[in-house]
Design an enzyme around this catalytic site. Structure first.
Site, PDB file in Angstrom:
ATOM      1  N   ASP A  40      17.183 -21.796 -14.797  1.00  0.00           N
ATOM      2  CA  ASP A  40      16.528 -23.086 -14.977  1.00  0.00           C
ATOM      3  C   ASP A  40      17.276 -23.820 -16.068  1.00  0.00           C
ATOM      4  OD1 ASP A  40      14.662 -23.038 -17.643  1.00  0.00           O
ATOM      5  OD2 ASP A  40      14.573 -21.076 -16.675  1.00  0.00           O
ATOM      6  N   GLU A 133       4.874 -26.125 -22.531  1.00  0.00           N
ATOM      7  CA  GLU A 133       5.389 -25.311 -23.634  1.00  0.00           C
ATOM      8  C   GLU A 133       5.372 -26.022 -24.979  1.00  0.00           C
ATOM      9  OE1 GLU A 133       9.830 -24.899 -23.848  1.00  0.00           O
ATOM     10  OE2 GLU A 133       9.695 -25.412 -21.715  1.00  0.00           O
TER      11      GLU A 133
END
Length: 247
Positions: A40, A133
């Site tokens: 990613d 996050e």
């Protein structure tokens, strides 16, 4: 006719089982994880604007990649569209994630994300992804309400249930370890190197597992995160080949 002495026959009978065992060991997967894998990444994996060689990524055995598409209401990864085009040409399945700003309203961010990704959401696209996050200083209940609104709107606009990215520590301390979202597919971040990731929020399974942030992947000039797909969730291609509305 070629005759074989008794001594040679004895040696062959001893050697053949050993050779067969060696062949079986060589044919058995070793420490390499057989599950589909992929990086990613975001603009950080394009230092000085350099491109990613997606054919090399695919050639190294990576079947998918999860790419940052948008953040907030006004940021689009400047490499998102070029990466998507190159990934499709190389046969790499693509996921697109949104990095939220919890101090801004979710609805404009959902619209921004869908507008940027919708034209790319054809066969080979994984479901929408929300990357949770960072709290932006917001309380857990604010984040929880925000997430419900973003996720619901994106699902209405795309026709697909989004995936949630979460790390166990962040989820427990910043989102009060809420169990309100464990019916969504989970992309879990856990670098413990164990056989199974730590799962937050009452989740009992995962779709993607981010195992490290320091992978060296051919075709990407700087380290990136690396993930594996949970084969128990069915063929990866099925997740990537479900059409969006309008596809």
């Amino acid at each position: 006719m070629v005759t074989v002495s008794a001594g040679i026959r004895k040696k062959l009978l001893v050697a053949l089982p050993l050779a067969l065992a060696a062949a079986l060991v060589a044919a058995t997967p070793g420490s390499a994880d057989p599950r589909p894998s992929g990086p990613d990444l975001s603009a950080w994996q394009h230092p000085s604007g350099s491109p990613i060689d997606w054919k090399a990524v695919k050639g190294a055995g990576h079947d998918f990649a999860l790419v940052k598409a948008t953040e907030g209401t006004d940021y689009t990864n400047p490499h998102f569209h070029e990466d998507t085009t190159a990934m499709r040409a190389a046969g790499v399945l693509r996921g697109a994630y949104h990095f939220p700003r919890f101090d801004q309203a979710p609805e404009p961010q959902a619209l921004h994300y869908v507008q940027e990704t919708f034209g790319e959401n054809v066969f080979g696209s994984l479901p929408p992804i929300l990357d949770v996050e960072r709290s932006n200083g917001q309380a857990p209940q604010v984040i929880i309400d925000w997430m419900h609104r973003w996720l619901n709107l994106v699902q209405v606009l795309t026709g697909r249930q989004p995936i949630i990215y979460a790390a166990p520590g962040f989820w427990r301390y910043e989102v009060a370890d809420t169990r309100e979202f464990n019916h969504y597919p989970l992309w879990v971040a856990d670098w413990n190197q164990g056989p199974w990731p730590d799962l937050p929020g009452g989740w009992t399974n995962w779709v993607f597992w981010q195992t490290t942030d320091r992978a060296s992947i051919p075709g990407i000039s700087v380290p990136s995160d690396s993930n594996i797909y949970n084969g128990d969730m069915g063929p990866l291609e099925r997740w990537a080949n479900t059409p969006y509305f309008g596809s």
